[in-house]
Design a protein around this motif. Structure first.
Motif, PDB file in Angstrom:
ATOM      1  N   HIS A 154       0.729  -1.164  -0.049  1.00 28.98           N
ATOM      2  CA  HIS A 154      -0.039  -0.017   0.024  1.00 28.98           C
ATOM      3  C   HIS A 154       0.883   1.181  -0.121  1.00 28.98           C
ATOM      4  O   HIS A 154       0.353   2.277  -0.365  1.00 28.98           O
ATOM      5  CB  HIS A 154      -0.903  -0.043   1.347  1.00 28.98           C
ATOM      6  N   ASP A 155       2.145   1.220   0.480  1.00 32.62           N
ATOM      7  CA  ASP A 155       2.794   2.361   0.435  1.00 32.62           C
ATOM      8  C   ASP A 155       4.047   2.220  -0.358  1.00 32.62           C
ATOM      9  O   ASP A 155       5.034   2.698  -0.374  1.00 32.62           O
ATOM     10  CB  ASP A 155       3.605   2.617   2.058  1.00 32.62           C
ATOM     11  N   PHE A 156       3.627   1.849  -1.706  1.00 38.20           N
ATOM     12  CA  PHE A 156       4.521   1.567  -2.773  1.00 38.20           C
ATOM     13  C   PHE A 156       5.173   2.884  -3.159  1.00 38.20           C
ATOM     14  O   PHE A 156       6.462   3.133  -3.366  1.00 38.20           O
ATOM     15  CB  PHE A 156       3.955   1.014  -4.041  1.00 38.20           C
ATOM     16  N   VAL A 157       4.446   3.918  -3.588  1.00 36.30           N
ATOM     17  CA  VAL A 157       5.212   5.342  -3.979  1.00 36.30           C
ATOM     18  C   VAL A 157       5.815   5.816  -2.974  1.00 36.30           C
ATOM     19  O   VAL A 157       6.979   6.184  -3.183  1.00 36.30           O
ATOM     20  CB  VAL A 157       3.998   6.019  -4.759  1.00 36.30           C
ATOM     21  N   ALA A 158       5.135   6.040  -1.832  1.00 32.71           N
ATOM     22  CA  ALA A 158       5.798   6.771  -0.285  1.00 32.71           C
ATOM     23  C   ALA A 158       6.904   6.004  -0.102  1.00 32.71           C
ATOM     24  O   ALA A 158       8.048   6.900   0.337  1.00 32.71           O
ATOM     25  CB  ALA A 158       4.754   6.783   0.663  1.00 32.71           C
ATOM     26  N   ALA A 159       7.006   4.820  -0.359  1.00 35.65           N
ATOM     27  CA  ALA A 159       8.542   4.210   0.209  1.00 35.65           C
ATOM     28  C   ALA A 159       9.492   4.329  -0.981  1.00 35.65           C
ATOM     29  O   ALA A 159      10.727   3.596  -0.524  1.00 35.65           O
ATOM     30  CB  ALA A 159       8.022   2.515   0.444  1.00 35.65           C
ATOM     31  N   GLY A 160       9.086   4.811  -1.893  1.00 38.40           N
ATOM     32  CA  GLY A 160      10.143   4.869  -3.280  1.00 38.40           C
ATOM     33  C   GLY A 160      10.558   3.648  -4.006  1.00 38.40           C
ATOM     34  O   GLY A 160      11.697   3.474  -4.431  1.00 38.40           O
ATOM     35  N   TYR A 161       9.791   2.784  -4.157  1.00 39.51           N
ATOM     36  CA  TYR A 161       9.920   1.562  -4.571  1.00 39.51           C
ATOM     37  C   TYR A 161       9.850   1.722  -6.163  1.00 39.51           C
ATOM     38  O   TYR A 161       9.101   2.685  -6.741  1.00 39.51           O
ATOM     39  CB  TYR A 161       9.002   0.416  -4.592  1.00 39.51           C
ATOM     40  N   ASP A 162      10.739   1.190  -6.989  1.00 39.42           N
ATOM     41  CA  ASP A 162      10.815   1.320  -8.451  1.00 39.42           C
ATOM     42  C   ASP A 162       9.813   0.584  -9.054  1.00 39.42           C
ATOM     43  O   ASP A 162       9.232   0.692 -10.209  1.00 39.42           O
ATOM     44  CB  ASP A 162      12.073   1.190  -9.173  1.00 39.42           C
ATOM     45  N   ALA A 163       9.573  -0.706  -8.572  1.00 38.20           N
ATOM     46  CA  ALA A 163       8.572  -1.566  -9.040  1.00 38.20           C
ATOM     47  C   ALA A 163       8.154  -2.710  -7.840  1.00 38.20           C
ATOM     48  O   ALA A 163       8.774  -2.635  -7.147  1.00 38.20           O
ATOM     49  CB  ALA A 163       9.237  -2.351 -10.400  1.00 38.20           C
ATOM     50  N   GLY A 164       7.033  -3.345  -8.357  1.00 39.07           N
ATOM     51  CA  GLY A 164       6.642  -4.377  -7.377  1.00 39.07           C
ATOM     52  C   GLY A 164       6.173  -5.568  -8.296  1.00 39.07           C
ATOM     53  O   GLY A 164       5.756  -5.286  -9.320  1.00 39.07           O
ATOM     54  N   ILE A 219      -3.420  -4.730  -7.679  1.00 38.18           N
ATOM     55  CA  ILE A 219      -2.636  -3.713  -8.384  1.00 38.18           C
ATOM     56  C   ILE A 219      -3.479  -2.353  -8.552  1.00 38.18           C
ATOM     57  O   ILE A 219      -4.440  -2.559  -9.072  1.00 38.18           O
ATOM     58  CB  ILE A 219      -2.168  -4.305  -9.667  1.00 38.18           C
ATOM     59  N   ALA A 220      -3.117  -1.252  -8.161  1.00 38.58           N
ATOM     60  CA  ALA A 220      -3.748   0.320  -8.430  1.00 38.58           C
ATOM     61  C   ALA A 220      -3.957   0.282  -9.778  1.00 38.58           C
ATOM     62  O   ALA A 220      -3.079  -0.122 -10.775  1.00 38.58           O
ATOM     63  CB  ALA A 220      -3.085   1.077  -7.705  1.00 38.58           C
ATOM     64  N   GLN A 221      -4.978   0.971 -10.219  1.00 42.99           N
ATOM     65  CA  GLN A 221      -5.549   1.069 -11.531  1.00 42.99           C
ATOM     66  C   GLN A 221      -4.446   1.970 -12.294  1.00 42.99           C
ATOM     67  O   GLN A 221      -4.524   2.172 -13.667  1.00 42.99           O
ATOM     68  CB  GLN A 221      -6.867   1.561 -11.555  1.00 42.99           C
ATOM     69  N   ASP A 222      -4.008   3.017 -11.587  1.00 40.96           N
ATOM     70  CA  ASP A 222      -2.882   3.902 -12.232  1.00 40.96           C
ATOM     71  C   ASP A 222      -1.531   3.198 -12.673  1.00 40.96           C
ATOM     72  O   ASP A 222      -0.556   4.147 -13.027  1.00 40.96           O
ATOM     73  CB  ASP A 222      -3.089   5.091 -11.419  1.00 40.96           C
ATOM     74  N   MET A 223      -1.336   2.280 -12.339  1.00 38.03           N
ATOM     75  CA  MET A 223      -0.166   1.359 -12.556  1.00 38.03           C
ATOM     76  C   MET A 223      -0.041   0.824 -13.923  1.00 38.03           C
ATOM     77  O   MET A 223      -0.953   0.223 -14.286  1.00 38.03           O
ATOM     78  CB  MET A 223       0.255   0.267 -11.441  1.00 38.03           C
ATOM     79  N   LEU A 226       4.397  -7.919 -12.596  1.00 37.46           N
ATOM     80  CA  LEU A 226       5.328  -6.747 -12.181  1.00 37.46           C
ATOM     81  C   LEU A 226       4.802  -5.216 -12.620  1.00 37.46           C
ATOM     82  O   LEU A 226       3.790  -5.397 -13.760  1.00 37.46           O
ATOM     83  CB  LEU A 226       6.415  -6.939 -13.262  1.00 37.46           C
ATOM     84  N   TYR A 227       4.654  -4.410 -11.662  1.00 40.48           N
ATOM     85  CA  TYR A 227       3.696  -3.204 -11.862  1.00 40.48           C
ATOM     86  C   TYR A 227       4.716  -2.371 -11.399  1.00 40.48           C
ATOM     87  O   TYR A 227       5.736  -2.180 -10.619  1.00 40.48           O
ATOM     88  CB  TYR A 227       2.592  -3.195 -10.995  1.00 40.48           C
ATOM     89  N   PHE A 228       4.492  -1.070 -12.030  1.00 42.07           N
ATOM     90  CA  PHE A 228       5.460   0.333 -11.910  1.00 42.07           C
ATOM     91  C   PHE A 228       4.705   1.377 -12.336  1.00 42.07           C
ATOM     92  O   PHE A 228       3.584   1.352 -13.045  1.00 42.07           O
ATOM     93  CB  PHE A 228       6.808   0.164 -12.537  1.00 42.07           C
ATOM     94  N   THR A 229       5.080   2.652 -11.992  1.00 42.10           N
ATOM     95  CA  THR A 229       4.380   3.957 -12.441  1.00 42.10           C
ATOM     96  C   THR A 229       4.835   4.127 -13.781  1.00 42.10           C
ATOM     97  O   THR A 229       5.905   3.742 -14.451  1.00 42.10           O
ATOM     98  CB  THR A 229       4.672   5.146 -11.480  1.00 42.10           C
ATOM     99  N   LYS A 230       4.178   4.857 -14.747  1.00 37.35           N
ATOM    100  CA  LYS A 230       4.452   5.446 -15.810  1.00 37.35           C
ATOM    101  C   LYS A 230       5.758   6.434 -15.900  1.00 37.35           C
ATOM    102  O   LYS A 230       6.724   6.145 -16.587  1.00 37.35           O
ATOM    103  CB  LYS A 230       3.259   6.458 -16.507  1.00 37.35           C
ATOM    104  N   ALA A 231       6.176   6.949 -14.794  1.00 36.69           N
ATOM    105  CA  ALA A 231       7.184   7.905 -14.671  1.00 36.69           C
ATOM    106  C   ALA A 231       8.275   6.968 -14.372  1.00 36.69           C
ATOM    107  O   ALA A 231       9.506   7.114 -15.035  1.00 36.69           O
ATOM    108  CB  ALA A 231       7.073   8.888 -13.595  1.00 36.69           C
TER     109      ALA A 231
END
Length: 303
Positions: free
Chosen positions: A135-145, A152-156, A275-280
């Motif tokens: 749940h703290d994927f972005v806040a914890a600074g992970y590059d991918a999960g 998986i969150a819809q914005d990933m 495998l999931y990650f943000t667009k950025a």
């Protein structure tokens, strides 16, 4: 009034000094000759001395111009080399790749992938957190999960790593020989079930089924509770009791004849590892090569 930029006019000065021509310098800089001449004049006014001798036919450095070139020229070359190096580093996979992965992914993705990945990309360090709480994927600074799909969150952006798999109950052939097989989910009340305590939440995982079109959730009963999926499977393979797991996780022991699935007709649906990650984050070279490695691993495992 804003502070004067100390670099104003230096690019034009260096270009003209290199080409001995305002027109050729303008072509190199992709500006007009007038813009070059204006920049040089401003620089000379700021320094209080002419930098070039100008005639209708040629332009050459003054003594002050030669002194400035001797000081600024090497520095400009060093800056250009540093920028080239930085640009190369930006395109070369390096740095620390921070991952958070579902426990299920460890034997099926991380263990087979990591040795070859590290050998291929020695400048990439890999920092792995094994956890089912993302749940703290972005806040914890992970590059991918890596996690099971529905979470998986819809914005990933997601890339599937495993075949689609089902959830079922598993037991050893010896257990079924001694205690029989459950035919419907309600039969589980008469069996020894190995309960799984989720490490991150501390609760007992409820076994989920789809019966007569309705979702059914059962809290298993039994004398043994564990918080590790691998230990759970090992105990089941020794006939300790029944477990609830995915056909993907149990596939090796099923193939070896250590476990057998039951109640597959009541499976709540299919899942998969992703495998999931943000667009950025996708633009990072270190992540791009990891995505490629995961995709290659999946292709080879599906052959």
């Amino acid at each position: 009034m804003g502070r004067q930029n100390p670099f104003d006019g230096l690019a034009e000065f260096l270009a003209v000094a290199s080409r001995n021509s305002v027109r050729k310098a303008a072509l190199d800089l992709e500006v007009t000759p007038g813009a070059v001449s204006q920049a040089l004049q401003k620089l000379e006014r700021r320094l209080g001395t002419p930098l070039f001798h100008r005639t209708t036919r040629r332009i050459s450095l003054t003594e002050a111009g030669e002194a400035l070139l001797a000081e600024v020229g090497p520095a400009a070359q060093a800056i250009e080399a540093s920028l080239d190096q930085a640009s190369g580093s930006a395109n070369e996979p390096s740095g620390t790749l921070k991952l958070i992965v579902e426990r299920l992914a460890v034997p099926f993705v991380i263990e087979p992938l990591l040795p070859e990945f590290s050998a291929a990309w020695p400048k990439v360090k890999v920092d792995i957190t094994v956890s089912n709480r993302h749940h703290d994927f972005v806040a914890a600074g992970y590059d991918a999960g890596i996690i099971i799909g529905p979470y998986i969150a819809q914005d990933m952006i997601a890339v599937r790593l495993s075949p689609h798999f089902h959830w079922a109950v598993f037991g050893s052939p010896d257990y079924f020989h001694k205690h029989g097989r459950p035919m419907i989910p309600a039969d589980l009340a008469k069996h020894n079930c190995i309960r799984f305590r989720r490490p991150e939440k501390g609760d007992i995982y409820r076994w989920e089924f789809l019966e007569n079109g309705q979702n059914v959730s059962i809290e298993p009963t039994g004398p043994v509770t564990v918080n590790d999926g691998e230990l759970m499977q090992r105990l089941a393979a020794r006939g300790q009791g029944l477990i609830y797991s995915s056909t993907y996780h149990a596939s090796h022991r099923v193939a070896a004849g250590q476990l057998e699935p039951v109640l597959l007709d009541y499976s709540p649906g299919t899942d998969g590892l992703y495998l999931y990650f943000t667009k950025a984050a996708q633009a990072q070279p270190k992540l791009r090569v990891f995505i490629d490695a995961c995709s290659e691993l999946r292709r080879s495992s599906m052959d």
